[in-house]
Design a protein around this motif. Structure first.
Motif, PDB file in Angstrom:
ATOM      1  N   LEU A  49       0.982  -1.066  -0.160  1.00 26.13           N
ATOM      2  CA  LEU A  49       0.259  -0.132   0.176  1.00 26.13           C
ATOM      3  C   LEU A  49       0.882   1.046  -0.006  1.00 26.13           C
ATOM      4  N   GLU A  50       0.379   2.210  -0.901  1.00 21.27           N
ATOM      5  CA  GLU A  50       0.918   3.892  -0.352  1.00 21.27           C
ATOM      6  C   GLU A  50       0.441   4.572   0.393  1.00 21.27           C
ATOM      7  N   TYR A  51       0.994   5.914   0.759  1.00 17.82           N
ATOM      8  CA  TYR A  51       0.273   6.626   1.892  1.00 17.82           C
ATOM      9  C   TYR A  51       1.553   8.155   1.437  1.00 17.82           C
ATOM     10  N   SER A  52       0.373   9.044   2.252  1.00 15.80           N
ATOM     11  CA  SER A  52       0.993   9.865   2.048  1.00 15.80           C
ATOM     12  C   SER A  52       1.996  10.314   3.517  1.00 15.80           C
ATOM     13  N   VAL A  53       2.889  10.973   3.431  1.00 15.23           N
ATOM     14  CA  VAL A  53       4.011  11.547   4.242  1.00 15.23           C
ATOM     15  C   VAL A  53       3.991  13.075   4.618  1.00 15.23           C
ATOM     16  N   PRO A  54       3.303  13.719   4.884  1.00 14.73           N
ATOM     17  CA  PRO A  54       3.170  15.084   4.586  1.00 14.73           C
ATOM     18  C   PRO A  54       4.145  15.659   6.096  1.00 14.73           C
ATOM     19  N   ILE A  55       5.356  16.196   5.652  1.00 15.16           N
ATOM     20  CA  ILE A  55       6.824  16.550   6.133  1.00 15.16           C
ATOM     21  C   ILE A  55       6.494  18.883   5.921  1.00 15.16           C
ATOM     22  N   GLY A  56       5.443  19.129   7.438  1.00 12.87           N
ATOM     23  CA  GLY A  56       5.494  21.165   6.865  1.00 12.87           C
ATOM     24  C   GLY A  56       4.679  20.847   5.657  1.00 12.87           C
ATOM     25  N   PRO A  57       5.649  22.157   5.341  1.00  8.03           N
ATOM     26  CA  PRO A  57       4.106  22.262   3.587  1.00  8.03           C
ATOM     27  C   PRO A  57       4.933  21.455   2.272  1.00  8.03           C
ATOM     28  N   LEU A  58       5.608  20.035   3.032  1.00  5.82           N
ATOM     29  CA  LEU A  58       6.758  19.344   1.855  1.00  5.82           C
ATOM     30  C   LEU A  58       5.800  17.658   1.998  1.00  5.82           C
ATOM     31  N   SER A  59       5.710  16.832   1.045  1.00  7.31           N
ATOM     32  CA  SER A  59       4.868  15.409   1.876  1.00  7.31           C
ATOM     33  C   SER A  59       5.453  14.679   0.538  1.00  7.31           C
ATOM     34  N   TYR A  60       6.268  13.190   0.912  1.00  3.50           N
ATOM     35  CA  TYR A  60       6.196  12.224   0.092  1.00  3.50           C
ATOM     36  C   TYR A  60       5.185  11.411   0.168  1.00  3.50           C
ATOM     37  N   GLU A  61       5.454  10.057  -0.561  1.00  2.00           N
ATOM     38  CA  GLU A  61       5.062   9.139  -0.715  1.00  2.00           C
ATOM     39  C   GLU A  61       5.726   7.860  -0.342  1.00  2.00           C
ATOM     40  N   GLY A  62       4.857   7.202   0.856  1.00  2.00           N
ATOM     41  CA  GLY A  62       5.801   5.317   1.658  1.00  2.00           C
ATOM     42  C   GLY A  62       4.979   4.757   0.834  1.00  2.00           C
ATOM     43  N   GLU A  76       3.562  -8.857   9.409  1.00  2.68           N
ATOM     44  CA  GLU A  76       4.493  -8.695   9.393  1.00  2.68           C
ATOM     45  C   GLU A  76       5.284  -7.611   7.893  1.00  2.68           C
ATOM     46  N   LEU A  77       4.982  -6.355   8.150  1.00  2.26           N
ATOM     47  CA  LEU A  77       5.170  -5.521   7.111  1.00  2.26           C
ATOM     48  C   LEU A  77       6.911  -4.992   6.814  1.00  2.26           C
ATOM     49  N   GLU A  78       7.663  -4.541   6.396  1.00  2.00           N
ATOM     50  CA  GLU A  78       8.501  -3.591   5.398  1.00  2.00           C
ATOM     51  C   GLU A  78       8.243  -2.499   5.044  1.00  2.00           C
ATOM     52  N   ALA A  79       8.301  -1.006   5.764  1.00  2.00           N
ATOM     53  CA  ALA A  79       8.118   0.198   5.493  1.00  2.00           C
ATOM     54  C   ALA A  79       8.756   0.787   4.725  1.00  2.00           C
ATOM     55  N   HIS A  80       8.968   1.162   3.441  1.00  2.00           N
ATOM     56  CA  HIS A  80      10.068   1.685   2.998  1.00  2.00           C
ATOM     57  C   HIS A  80      10.008   4.044   2.641  1.00  2.00           C
ATOM     58  N   SER A  81      11.482   3.829   3.667  1.00  2.00           N
ATOM     59  CA  SER A  81      11.582   5.075   3.762  1.00  2.00           C
ATOM     60  C   SER A  81      12.147   6.176   3.081  1.00  2.00           C
ATOM     61  N   GLY A  82      12.020   5.702   1.857  1.00  2.00           N
ATOM     62  CA  GLY A  82      13.459   6.845   0.943  1.00  2.00           C
ATOM     63  C   GLY A  82      14.545   6.063   1.494  1.00  2.00           C
ATOM     64  N   ARG A  83      14.730   7.607   0.884  1.00  2.00           N
ATOM     65  CA  ARG A  83      16.848   7.589   1.249  1.00  2.00           C
ATOM     66  C   ARG A  83      17.323   6.897   2.186  1.00  2.00           C
ATOM     67  N   LEU A  84      15.258   6.875   3.828  1.00  2.00           N
ATOM     68  CA  LEU A  84      15.899   6.377   4.938  1.00  2.00           C
ATOM     69  C   LEU A  84      16.494   4.680   5.398  1.00  2.00           C
ATOM     70  N   GLY A  85      16.138   3.543   4.153  1.00  2.00           N
ATOM     71  CA  GLY A  85      15.680   2.764   4.522  1.00  2.00           C
ATOM     72  C   GLY A  85      14.309   1.870   4.002  1.00  2.00           C
ATOM     73  N   THR A  86      14.569   0.711   5.357  1.00  2.00           N
ATOM     74  CA  THR A  86      13.104   0.161   5.564  1.00  2.00           C
ATOM     75  C   THR A  86      13.008  -0.259   7.032  1.00  2.00           C
ATOM     76  N   ALA A  87      11.699   0.024   7.517  1.00  2.00           N
ATOM     77  CA  ALA A  87      11.982  -0.778   9.174  1.00  2.00           C
ATOM     78  C   ALA A  87      10.994  -1.863   8.847  1.00  2.00           C
ATOM     79  N   ARG A  88      11.160  -3.280   9.413  1.00  2.00           N
ATOM     80  CA  ARG A  88      10.516  -4.131  10.352  1.00  2.00           C
ATOM     81  C   ARG A  88       9.853  -3.824  10.999  1.00  2.00           C
ATOM     82  N   ILE A  89       8.301  -4.388  10.522  1.00  2.00           N
ATOM     83  CA  ILE A  89       7.289  -4.052  11.305  1.00  2.00           C
ATOM     84  C   ILE A  89       6.036  -5.281  11.900  1.00  2.00           C
ATOM     85  N   ALA A  90       6.477  -6.198  13.255  1.00  2.00           N
ATOM     86  CA  ALA A  90       5.770  -7.028  13.311  1.00  2.00           C
ATOM     87  C   ALA A  90       4.569  -6.067  14.138  1.00  2.00           C
TER      88      ALA A  90
END
Length: 165
Positions: A49-62, A76-90
């Protein structure tokens, strides 16, 4: 690792109804808005799934991808955070009396976040979970009360004594 738990005073089925609905993801996951499935396979492994992540006036797609799904037990999910990499969420869901115990275990997995994983980062994740788990409980509560009950459509004779009008 950042592990947090919460008892949700609803049935495991009610909790799963929220976890398995990608449109509700942004209602309980802190920092996201406008969640939408990328295909009709959610929550099967590799569905995303995709979602928006607003950061102040900007937003990116996660994007979050299912990595493990055991019905009525694990998501168990793997969240992709662009340049920060990914996280495992169980997310583990356990019956707890007439309620549900939800256990969330999250940690950076790949990329910069995985390389720089430290105790202070775990603290930030813990703080996020302190907000996220109550939001999950509220979403479960709200969606449970919105669903029509079976008794509301039953004839008076089919209702238990004391429930007839």
């Amino acid at each position: 690792m950042a592990i947090r738990h919460q008892v949700i005073e609803q049935s495991p089925e009610a909790v799963w109804a929220v976890l398995l609905n990608p449109a509700l993801y942004s209602e309980w996951v802190v920092g996201t808005t406008d969640s939408r499935p990328l295909d009709d396979q959610w929550p099967q492994v590799d569905a995303a799934l995709e979602y928006s992540v607003p950061i102040g006036p900007l937003s990116y797609e996660g994007r979050t991808t299912v990595r493990r799904y055991e019905p009525h037990r694990w998501l168990e999910l793997e969240a992709h955070s662009g340049r920060l990499g990914t996280a495992r969420i169980a997310i583990e869901v356990r019956p707890w009396g007439g309620h549900t115990l939800v256990i969330v275990d999250e940690h950076p997995l790949r990329g910069l976040g995985g390389k720089l994983h430290t105790a202070p980062l775990d603290l930030l994740i813990q703080l996020r979970h302190r907000t996220m788990l109550p939001r999950l409980a509220q979403t479960v509560e709200r969606t449970t009360h919105q669903a029509p009950s079976a008794d509301a459509h039953a004839s008076p004779e089919a209702r238990p004594p004391g429930m007839r009008s």
